[in-house]
Design an enzyme around this catalytic site. Structure first.
Site, mmCIF file in Angstrom:
data_model
loop_
_atom_site.group_PDB
_atom_site.id
_atom_site.type_symbol
_atom_site.label_atom_id
_atom_site.label_comp_id
_atom_site.label_asym_id
_atom_site.label_seq_id
_atom_site.Cartn_x
_atom_site.Cartn_y
_atom_site.Cartn_z
ATOM 1 N N GLU A 49 0.817 -1.226 0.000
ATOM 2 C CA GLU A 49 0.000 0.000 0.000
ATOM 3 C C GLU A 49 0.844 1.267 0.000
ATOM 4 O OE1 GLU A 49 -3.588 0.548 2.047
ATOM 5 O OE2 GLU A 49 -4.232 -1.537 1.929
ATOM 6 N N HIS A 272 -2.201 -1.294 10.147
ATOM 7 C CA HIS A 272 -1.726 -2.663 10.325
ATOM 8 C C HIS A 272 -0.475 -2.640 11.210
ATOM 9 C CE1 HIS A 272 -3.901 -4.931 6.966
ATOM 10 N NE2 HIS A 272 -4.358 -3.695 6.899
#
Length: 435
Positions: A49, A272
């Site tokens: 990402e 995360h």
């Protein structure tokens, strides 16, 4: 057998949640990530990402001394988001973009625009050839009604096929990334069973991190609590997987994760948690000289279990095929309806009573024609999209059928070999090939 001294290897993996203008504190968090990587100096950092190439170039500048070798994988509309930073020279790179990755009209999810893929870099470290993979699979937005499960199973299948066919000459294999799957989900079990990848969390001697290895936790400042339902404490969807070879024995000595908050910082690195794996590598001189190859299938999982997993995956793909055929029929009806509606204003234009002063003006008919054209084109584009999806699903099912038949052939051969060795008779035990 002569052996060399053990070699240490450190690998870092993180989903950076780097959506410019949408992710919170994006620029500040990239500064924090760069500081962390520069300070810890892992051998390899696998990032997901990193959607903006500008952010990748920022990290590249910041890490030019600690990780001078980099590669950014480009695919899709906004990129794959995959990046690798390495202390060791990257000799080669390869990208495979997954054939299925959601739907372009699901704007609130956006996976289709991301070009989800698996990237491979080949790194020669400590005299050993390492094949290092980084990937990011389609997200699971609803555990109860997972409309993207067939897409994620196809991605898992393509991932394991890609790794299996590109890692034959590797001394060691490392796969890191956001798989968006729980440990016992079907796609995860396929990866472990069919190519022998081992989960560092279950294999490590020492673990220091979130409870049960969770990488999406409730205590993280950026985590949306609804994303964790029904798992209140957290879920484990990010992994570092490993596989040695007959030339190199690979062991995960320790695994750790970040734990939400960061000391002396106002927010975490990402939504995360990061994974850090410390490996011990032992190279065998004898096996290295003989150039032993990796085995094609995993020899640690019973063939019957592998066959069952493929059958389970085929069932999911078939269900996805049925769902896509329904969507294809709807797209066809939309396309036909748009065509019929388009004929209506065209026919009205030729009626004398409507030329001037009639119930419809030319501007009204033009507007209706434009709307009908949009409906027609939308139906046509959706028809092409779903037709492509059906072909991918059918191709994946055909590949799974071939693999299943090959596994059953191997299973039958082993039974015959066992029977021959026990009673000396070459009696052949038949098996049923899948149609």
């Amino acid at each position: 057998m002569a052996t060399e001294q053990p070699t240490k290897l450190r690998v870092f993996s993180l989903n950076c949640w780097g959506i410019r203008f949408l992710s919170q504190h994006c620029a500040e968090r990239y500064e924090m990530i760069a500081e962390l990587l520069d300070r810890e100096r892992h051998d390899v950092a696998l990032l997901q990402e990193v959607w903006s190439e500008r952010d990748f170039l920022f990290l590249k500048r910041k890490l030019s001394s600690s990780h001078p070798h980099t590669h950014y994988f480009k695919s899709g509309v906004i990129g794959s988001g995959l990046a690798v930073f390495s202390k060791h020279t990257i000799q080669d790179a390869l990208l495979y973009q997954y054939s299925l990755n959601g739907y372009p009209y699901m704007l609130c999810h956006g996976d289709w625009f991301g070009g989800k893929a698996v990237g491979l870099v080949i790194v020669n470290m400590f005299g050993m050839k390492a094949h290092i993979y980084v990937t990011h699979l389609h997200a699971e937005y609803s555990r109860a009604q997972d409309e993207y499960l067939p897409h994620r199973i196809v991605q898992s299948w393509e991932l394991l096929q890609f790794v299996r066919h590109t890692s034959c000459e590797a001394d060691m294999v490392i796969l890191g990334g956001d798989l968006n799957m729980h440990p016992q989900d079907l796609g995860n079990r396929l990866l472990r069973a069919h190519i022998g990848l081992r989960d560092c969390f279950t294999e490590t001697d020492k673990f220091d991190g979130c409870e049960d290895g969770h990488t999406l936790i409730a205590d993280n400042h950026f985590t949306k609590k609804q994303d964790l339902v029904p798992f209140e404490k957290g879920i484990r969807i990010d992994y570092i997987l490993m596989k040695g070879s007959k030339r190199v024995n690979m062991k995960c000595e320790s695994l750790s994760t970040t734990k939400g908050s960061v000391a002396n910082k106002p927010f975490p690195y990402s939504d995360h948690e990061a994974l850090i794996a410390d490996f011990v590598l032992m190279q065998s001189e004898d096996n290295r000289q003989h150039g032993v190859r990796n085995t094609e299938y995993s020899d640690t999982v019973p063939i019957t279990e592998q066959v069952d997993l493929v059958s389970e995956a085929r069932a999911v793909v078939k269900e996805g095929l049925c769902q896509t055929e329904v969507l294809l029929a709807k797209a066809m009806r939309l396309m036909v309806g748009g065509l019929l509606l388009l004929l209506l204003p065209l026919s009205m234009a030729f009626l004398p009573c409507l030329c001037s002063g009639g119930p419809f003006s030319f501007s009204t008919m033009g507007f209706l024609g434009a709307v009908c054209m949009i409906v027609l084109l939308t139906g046509a584009l959706l028809y092409l999209l779903f037709t492509t999806h059906i072909k991918v699903l059918k191709e994946t099912e055909d590949q799974m059928k071939l693999t299943s038949n090959d596994l059953q052939t191997n299973l039958s051969g082993r039974r015959v070999s066992g029977s021959s060795s026990s009673d000396g008779s070459p009696e052949h035990q038949p098996f049923k090939r899948e149609e």
